[in-house]
Design an enzyme around this catalytic site. Structure first.
Site, short mmCIF file in Angstrom:
data_model
loop_
_atom_site.label_atom_id
_atom_site.label_comp_id
_atom_site.label_asym_id
_atom_site.label_seq_id
_atom_site.Cartn_x
_atom_site.Cartn_y
_atom_site.Cartn_z
CE LYS A 96 -3.73 2.23 2.56
NZ LYS A 96 -3.07 3.37 3.24
N GLY A 157 -7.89 9.77 9.33
CA GLY A 157 -8.26 9.93 10.73
C GLY A 157 -9.28 11.01 11.02
N GLY A 185 -10.58 8.54 6.11
CA GLY A 185 -11.63 9.50 6.39
C GLY A 185 -12.96 8.92 6.81
CG ASN A 206 -6.18 1.83 11.39
OD1 ASN A 206 -4.99 1.77 11.09
ND2 ASN A 206 -6.57 1.47 12.60
CB THR A 207 -8.91 6.29 12.87
OG1 THR A 207 -7.58 6.44 12.36
CG2 THR A 207 -9.05 7.14 14.12
#
Length: 256
Positions: A96, A157, A185, A206-207
């Site tokens: 990535k 994030g 996002g 993720n976040t």
């Protein structure tokens, strides 16, 4: 079924592995998400450190595919070096690719990204480029050899969701045969569902999971949202209208 570089996966949800409160909570979230692909930062998970070894053992025990990233790299040279290290540590040609151009927004550097992608593709890497939603950048990345594109929904994030759904919808229409993954996002499951309803092949979270009060429950919520969004897209939803359209038939209605 989702397909990247000839490999097929049932889940359309990719999950990041950073920022979780503990390894056990990470493992619970991965299982709850049903994700078969997780992203890993080489800089954070050094294979030489004990913590890195424990992390790698956990990931292998989960039986998921690993997508290493070049998070934190700001130049093509830095990203290329990190990619080579990741291939050696994790034993995969997948990478990535992140080349960050602005430290405040973490917006990708399109020029450095295309340069690094071209070199890595020539070196037999299978590149997943983290990019903005610019069509010309997308064209250049495909010309460089990328067979997957990962446009952002919003800054990393931020949890803002899809800042420019029009641009994402246009990209989907412009590249009907290229796997597209909304990366960055996404804040809540409805954002993921919206991306899937636009016809995107997958989303990377993720976040929004790692920082949730209950990461495993949030991971499950995202799994359901991604599935619902994909089903909605495949069902060919109605187009939005400016005016009302009666849904109740007039048959049998009394007229005075």
């Amino acid at each position: 079924m989702l397909e990247f570089y000839g490999k097929r996966f049932e889940s359309r949800l990719l999950l990041g592995t950073a920022q979780y409160p503990s390894p056990s909570i990470l493992a619970d979230a991965v299982r709850a998400s049903l994700s078969r692909i997780v992203t890993v930062s080489l800089r954070r998970e050094s294979g030489e450190a004990r913590a890195g070894q424990d992390f790698w053992a956990l990931i292998k025990a989960l039986g998921v595919a690993v997508l290493p990233n070049t998070a934190g790299c700001h130049t093509p040279r830095e990203a290329i070096t990190t990619a080579h290290m990741a291939r050696e540590v994790f034993g995969t040609n997948w990478i990535k690719l992140e080349v960050i151009g602005d430290t405040d927004t973490l917006q990708p550097d399109p020029f450095g990204l295309v340069e690094a992608a071209r070199i890595l593709c020539d070196e037999s890497f299978e590149v997943f480029p983290y990019m903005n939603d610019d069509l010309i950048v997308a064209e250049r990345l495909i010309e460089a050899g990328c067979k997957v594109l990962m446009p952002w929904g919003a800054p990393i994030g931020s949890g803002r969701g899809l800042n420019n759904p029009y641009a994402l919808k246009t990209m989907r229409a412009h590249f009907p045969d290229i796997p597209l993954v909304v990366d960055a996002g996404i804040g809540v499951p409805s954002h993921a569902a919206a991306a899937m309803e636009l016809g995107f092949d997958a989303v990377l979270i993720n976040t929004a999971v790692a920082k949730a009060g209950d990461p495993a429950a949030m991971a499950r919520a995202f799994a359901l949202a991604v599935e619902a969004g994909r089903l909605a897209y495949e069902a060919d939803p109605i187009e939005a209208r400016d005016m009302a359209s009666p849904s109740t038939p007039l048959l049998g209605k009394a007229f005075l």
